[in-house]
Design a protein around this motif. Structure first.
Motif, short mmCIF file in Angstrom:
data_model
loop_
_atom_site.label_atom_id
_atom_site.label_comp_id
_atom_site.label_asym_id
_atom_site.label_seq_id
_atom_site.Cartn_x
_atom_site.Cartn_y
_atom_site.Cartn_z
N TYR A 70 0.81 -1.22 0.00
CA TYR A 70 0.00 0.00 0.00
C TYR A 70 0.84 1.26 0.00
CZ TYR A 70 -3.44 -3.38 1.75
OH TYR A 70 -4.25 -4.47 1.91
N GLU A 71 2.14 1.15 0.24
CA GLU A 71 2.94 2.29 0.66
C GLU A 71 3.81 2.90 -0.43
OE1 GLU A 71 2.77 3.95 3.29
OE2 GLU A 71 1.87 2.71 4.86
N PRO A 113 -0.22 2.36 -5.98
CA PRO A 113 -0.72 1.78 -4.73
C PRO A 113 -1.62 2.78 -4.01
CG PRO A 113 1.65 1.44 -4.94
CD PRO A 113 1.26 2.38 -6.04
N PRO A 114 -2.47 2.32 -3.08
CA PRO A 114 -3.46 3.20 -2.45
C PRO A 114 -2.91 4.49 -1.87
CG PRO A 114 -3.95 0.93 -1.92
CD PRO A 114 -2.65 0.91 -2.66
N HIS A 115 -1.81 4.41 -1.13
CA HIS A 115 -1.33 5.64 -0.48
C HIS A 115 -0.68 6.59 -1.46
CE1 HIS A 115 -1.21 3.88 3.88
NE2 HIS A 115 -2.41 3.83 3.32
#
Length: 438
Positions: free
Chosen positions: A118-119, A150-152
């Motif tokens: 996610y990072e 990625p999400p973040h």
């Protein structure tokens, strides 16, 4: 026994009890929703964590730091020279955050936290050509886009990711250095809040708040969460503005305030709400207009730089809104999180802050009322973030920049050692009983 206490203390305890009931309700209702429908996407509602009682190498250190702050913190905060107090508060916040992070162990608690799928560190190699990557940044935000971020990375403007890219470029690559950066910079937020409280309210109130700012339950999530770093940047932007509007080198501090606020907006879209707190700082200042041209000059620097390099903030924000509802944000029920987010905040700020905020509306005129207005502005910004629907879950991390200002209200509390004990116990229980996601 409670009836024998002064009325104000009884009311403090009633407020803390109501907050505890809110957390209990969020846990019970959230567990039921997750079991029946699986729509919360958190392991231990309302927190993004899972139940895992454990100890680690940070356990003895955390106990020592807590005992030291409870025993000597209020006395030292009252007696240290001002600059010494700022340094001591920053050092204490670092020691507290490091020790809490190391309860989970070196790799799980620090070195690997910013390396998950996610990072930000997942995409370092994609920034070899920074201008080209910035021009193409918005093309990878949506889930169906090629090589989506990625999400973040997708969820923040590129200054967040670029921070870790630049650390890598100067030889500080990898999760360990990233974690150390976040903890070291993030811990300075307490010093920034102290500077602001002293400038806008009084040094006495800042000194009374210092132990609570240095040893906050929020440190559970400040450790190796990039939002801890965002918290510090936003806090120092307000500290510089507070110095500017109270006549402390207004050209330099005004420009620095604008520069840091511009950077804040390119670290996290949601932190544009800090404009509300900045407005309160301006209202509380004695030289409101003099630093404004310099602050505005500083404010345009970061947006102009990113715009010239090809990144469109507004386009990215609208695409992020779509991406948010493509993922868990479109599944998580607003009707639960609108109040469960506040339960997360209770755990983030602790019982002492709940009691301090209860006392704030009745603060007398003068410096106490000015401090109450400052914390009210931070609380209002947090509530607006809640109403937006763009902060459903994970707010124990996302709202760190707003929550960092609320423990300043602990300056209103008598008997600081008892309240500091409550803060420490909550943080230690959270970090030892749960494995947090950040």
């Amino acid at each position: 026994m409670i009836r024998s206490l002064p009325r104000a203390v009884r009311r403090d305890l009633y407020a803390v009890g109501a907050a505890a009931l809110l957390v209990t309700a969020a846990a019970l209702v959230g567990t039921w929703i997750e079991r029946e429908y699986g729509t919360l996407h958190v392991g231990w509602p309302p927190l993004y964590s899972r139940w895992l009682p454990h100890v680690g190498p940070g356990t003895p250190a955390a106990l020592v730091v807590a005992a030291a702050v409870i025993t000597w913190g209020p006395r030292l905060a009252a007696r240290l020279p001002w600059r010494g107090l700022l340094a001591a508060a920053w050092a204490t916040a670092m020691a507290w955050t490091w020790s809490l992070a190391l309860i989970d162990g070196w790799r799980r608690g620090v070195a690997d936290r910013l390396t998950t799928k996610y990072e930000y560190l997942q995409v370092i190699d994609r920034f070899r050509d920074i201008p080209a990557t910035l021009r193409d940044f918005t093309g990878h935000i949506l889930l169906h886009s090629p090589d989506h971020w990625p999400p973040h990375v997708a969820g923040h403007p590129p200054a967040a990711t670029l921070t870790f890219v630049l650390l890598d470029r100067i030889g500080l690559g990898g999760g360990a250095w990233a974690g150390a950066w976040v903890i070291t910079v993030g811990a300075s937020a307490c010093a920034a809040v102290l500077v602001t409280v002293r400038a806008l309210a009084s040094e006495e109130l800042a000194r009374r708040a210092a132990p609570f700012l240095a040893m906050t339950p929020a440190a559970v999530w400040m450790g190796t969460s990039a939002d801890g770093y965002f918290t510090a940047v936003a806090a120092w932007s307000l500290a510089c503005l507070a110095l500017a509007v109270t006549g402390h080198r207004p050209r330099l501090t005004g420009f620095a305030a604008g520069l840091l606020f511009g950077l804040t907006c390119y670290l996290s879209y949601g932190l544009t709400l800090f404009a509300l707190i900045a407005g309160a700082v301006l209202l509380l200042g004695t030289h409101r207009l003099r630093p404004l041209p310099y602050a505005l000059a500083g404010l345009v620097v970061v947006p102009a730089l990113f715009t010239l390099l090809g990144f469109d903030w507004w386009e990215a924000y609208h695409l992020l809104t779509t991406r948010y509802y493509e993922g868990a944000g479109g599944i998580r029920p607003y009707g639960y999180w609108i109040w469960a987010n506040l339960a997360c905040t209770v755990l983030l700020i602790g019982p002492a802050t709940i009691a301090g905020l209860r006392r704030a509306p009745t603060a007398p005129t003068g410096p106490p009322r000015r401090l109450a207005l400052l914390t009210a502005a931070a609380l209002t910004a947090l509530l607006l973030a809640d109403l937006s629907g763009m902060s459903k879950a994970e707010t124990e991390r996302i709202w760190l920049p707003f929550a960092a200002w609320l423990p300043a209200s602990c300056a209103f509390l008598p008997g600081p050692r008892a309240w500091l004990t409550g803060q420490a116990v909550l943080a230690l229980l959270l970090n030892h009983l749960l494995l947090t996601g950040w």
